[in-house]
Design a protein around this motif. Structure first.
Motif, short mmCIF file in Angstrom:
data_model
loop_
_atom_site.label_atom_id
_atom_site.label_comp_id
_atom_site.label_asym_id
_atom_site.label_seq_id
_atom_site.Cartn_x
_atom_site.Cartn_y
_atom_site.Cartn_z
N LEU A 1 22.70 9.89 -14.60
CA LEU A 1 22.81 9.33 -15.94
C LEU A 1 22.00 10.19 -16.91
CD1 LEU A 1 22.24 5.59 -14.94
CD2 LEU A 1 24.44 6.73 -15.30
N ASP A 2 21.97 9.78 -18.18
CA ASP A 2 21.22 10.52 -19.18
C ASP A 2 19.72 10.44 -18.91
OD1 ASP A 2 23.60 11.05 -20.45
OD2 ASP A 2 23.45 9.33 -21.79
N ASP A 3 18.99 11.44 -19.43
CA ASP A 3 17.52 11.46 -19.40
C ASP A 3 16.94 11.37 -17.99
OD1 ASP A 3 17.51 11.55 -22.21
OD2 ASP A 3 17.68 9.36 -22.32
N GLY A 4 17.68 11.89 -17.01
CA GLY A 4 17.14 11.93 -15.66
C GLY A 4 17.25 10.65 -14.87
N ALA A 5 17.82 9.60 -15.45
CA ALA A 5 18.00 8.35 -14.72
C ALA A 5 19.09 8.52 -13.68
CB ALA A 5 18.34 7.22 -15.69
N LYS A 6 19.00 7.71 -12.63
CA LYS A 6 20.02 7.74 -11.57
C LYS A 6 20.48 6.31 -11.28
CE LYS A 6 18.91 12.01 -9.11
NZ LYS A 6 20.24 12.62 -9.28
N ALA A 7 21.78 6.18 -11.11
CA ALA A 7 22.36 4.89 -10.73
C ALA A 7 22.75 4.95 -9.26
CB ALA A 7 23.57 4.57 -11.58
N VAL A 8 22.52 3.85 -8.56
CA VAL A 8 22.91 3.74 -7.16
C VAL A 8 23.73 2.46 -7.00
CG1 VAL A 8 22.10 3.49 -4.79
CG2 VAL A 8 20.88 5.00 -6.36
N LEU A 9 25.02 2.64 -6.74
CA LEU A 9 25.91 1.50 -6.52
C LEU A 9 26.03 1.30 -5.01
CD1 LEU A 9 27.94 -0.65 -7.48
CD2 LEU A 9 29.72 1.12 -7.39
N SER A 10 25.37 0.26 -4.51
CA SER A 10 25.35 0.00 -3.07
C SER A 10 26.49 -0.91 -2.67
CB SER A 10 24.01 -0.64 -2.67
OG SER A 10 22.94 0.26 -2.84
N LEU A 11 27.15 -0.55 -1.59
CA LEU A 11 28.22 -1.34 -1.00
C LEU A 11 27.73 -1.82 0.35
CD1 LEU A 11 29.54 0.64 -3.10
CD2 LEU A 11 31.58 0.61 -1.68
N MET A 12 27.53 -3.13 0.46
CA MET A 12 26.83 -3.69 1.61
C MET A 12 27.78 -4.47 2.52
SD MET A 12 23.56 -5.17 -0.50
CE MET A 12 22.35 -4.08 -1.24
N ARG A 13 27.51 -4.36 3.81
CA ARG A 13 28.22 -5.16 4.80
C ARG A 13 27.24 -5.92 5.66
NH1 ARG A 13 33.42 -1.57 6.99
NH2 ARG A 13 34.75 -2.04 5.20
N LYS A 14 27.56 -7.18 5.89
CA LYS A 14 26.71 -8.04 6.71
C LYS A 14 26.87 -7.70 8.19
CE LYS A 14 27.10 -11.95 3.51
NZ LYS A 14 27.57 -13.35 3.35
N ALA A 15 25.99 -8.29 8.99
CA ALA A 15 26.00 -8.03 10.43
C ALA A 15 27.31 -8.45 11.08
CB ALA A 15 24.83 -8.74 11.10
N SER A 16 28.03 -9.39 10.45
CA SER A 16 29.30 -9.86 11.02
C SER A 16 30.45 -8.90 10.73
CB SER A 16 29.64 -11.24 10.44
OG SER A 16 29.68 -11.19 9.01
N SER A 17 30.21 -7.88 9.93
CA SER A 17 31.25 -6.90 9.57
C SER A 17 30.99 -5.58 10.29
CB SER A 17 31.25 -6.67 8.06
OG SER A 17 31.48 -7.87 7.35
N PRO A 18 32.05 -4.79 10.53
CA PRO A 18 31.87 -3.49 11.19
C PRO A 18 31.29 -2.46 10.23
CG PRO A 18 34.17 -3.78 10.56
CD PRO A 18 33.47 -5.09 10.25
N ALA A 19 30.78 -1.39 10.80
CA ALA A 19 30.30 -0.28 9.97
C ALA A 19 31.49 0.38 9.28
CB ALA A 19 29.56 0.73 10.84
N TYR A 20 31.20 1.11 8.20
CA TYR A 20 32.27 1.81 7.48
C TYR A 20 32.82 2.94 8.36
CZ TYR A 20 30.77 -0.58 3.22
OH TYR A 20 30.46 -1.53 2.28
N SER A 21 34.14 2.95 8.49
CA SER A 21 34.78 3.99 9.28
C SER A 21 34.91 5.27 8.47
CB SER A 21 36.18 3.53 9.72
OG SER A 21 37.04 3.44 8.58
N ARG A 22 35.28 6.36 9.15
CA ARG A 22 35.48 7.63 8.46
C ARG A 22 36.62 7.52 7.46
NH1 ARG A 22 36.35 12.85 12.14
NH2 ARG A 22 34.24 12.17 12.75
N ASP A 23 37.68 6.81 7.82
CA ASP A 23 38.82 6.64 6.91
C ASP A 23 38.40 5.87 5.66
OD1 ASP A 23 40.46 8.03 8.61
OD2 ASP A 23 41.40 6.24 9.47
N GLU A 24 37.57 4.84 5.84
CA GLU A 24 37.12 4.07 4.70
C GLU A 24 36.24 4.91 3.78
OE1 GLU A 24 36.94 -0.55 6.17
OE2 GLU A 24 35.40 0.81 6.94
N MET A 25 35.38 5.73 4.37
CA MET A 25 34.54 6.61 3.56
C MET A 25 35.38 7.59 2.76
SD MET A 25 31.30 5.75 3.98
CE MET A 25 30.29 7.19 3.59
#
Length: 237
Positions: free
Chosen positions: A95-119
């Motif tokens: 972002l401007d002035d050195g700021a950084k945004a981090v948009l986190s996409l979270m999955r609970k323990a009941s969900s699988p890890a992100y696959s290569r295709d999803e990434m």
């Protein structure tokens, strides 16, 4: 389709606490994901630490930045585990002035890890995500940040955690342990032997009046919150 259990958009800007621009957390758990995080645990977050190292924009997995014992460390065991997440990935956006945004996409323990295709699918959406994040930030920038939102005191408390009873070397070791480094990793970072680190750990726990790693982060958070913590600890003979 790429299901996600929770979204959160944090902006890390200078000496301000992380700013929550948007999240999907229900009210009964939001305090863990956002409010508790903003009090101080963010200083131990691999995503935040990557921002301080000026991490390049892109889509990243949390484990790409995590120290070797992150999932055994205090941040994970005492704080992160409360979130019940199995995996977290994030878009990093400059972002401007050195700021950084981090948009986190979270999955609970009941969900699988992100696959290569999803990434790969999410990577295709990156230009749209970056545009939306920048537009959201432009709207928020019109509102000044409150003075109490500055985290100078939080950073100072972290840098000087245990200063009343610990040596400078012991403080260095505590900071690395809190961030999830193993004794071997601490030894490598500080160019000392793992055996020396273990001796330091034993002395640190004795001086702080604790008996395990799980108590260390709790003590740190209480210190940040201004509650009874290491200021009340007296060095043992």
């Amino acid at each position: 389709a790429c299901p996600v259990d929770h979204f959160v958009l944090f902006v890390y800007e200078g000496n301000h606490r992380p700013l929550d621009l948007f999240d999907t957390f229900p009210a009964d758990v939001r305090h863990v994901y956002v409010e508790d995080y903003q009090v101080g645990p963010y200083l131990l977050d691999p995503f935040y630490l990557a921002c301080t190292r000026d991490q390049a924009p892109g889509l990243w997995r949390l484990r790409q930045f995590a120290p070797d014992h992150f999932y055994l460390g205090e941040y994970y065991q005492t704080y992160y585990q409360q979130t019940g997440l199995t995996e977290e990935i994030a878009f990093f956006v400059d972002l401007d002035d050195g700021a950084k945004a981090v948009l986190s996409l979270m999955r609970k323990a009941s969900s699988p890890a992100y696959s290569r295709d999803e990434m790969q699918l999410l990577e295709c959406a990156r230009p749209v995500v970056e545009q939306m994040v920048r537009e959201a930030w432009a709207l928020r920038r019109a509102q000044p940040r409150p003075a109490q939102d500055l985290d100078y005191k939080i950073r100072e408390a972290f840098d000087h955690f245990g200063a009343q009873v610990l040596t400078a070397r012991e403080q260095e070791i505590v900071r690395l342990l809190l961030r999830g480094h193993s004794s071997a990793s601490v030894a490598e970072q500080l160019d000392i032997s793992p055996g020396t680190v273990k001796i330091h750990r034993k002395n640190i726990y004795a001086k702080l009046g604790i008996g395990s790693q799980s108590e260390l982060l709790g003590l740190f958070i209480r210190e940040l919150a201004g509650h009874e913590g290491v200021r009340e600890v007296r060095a043992t003979a």
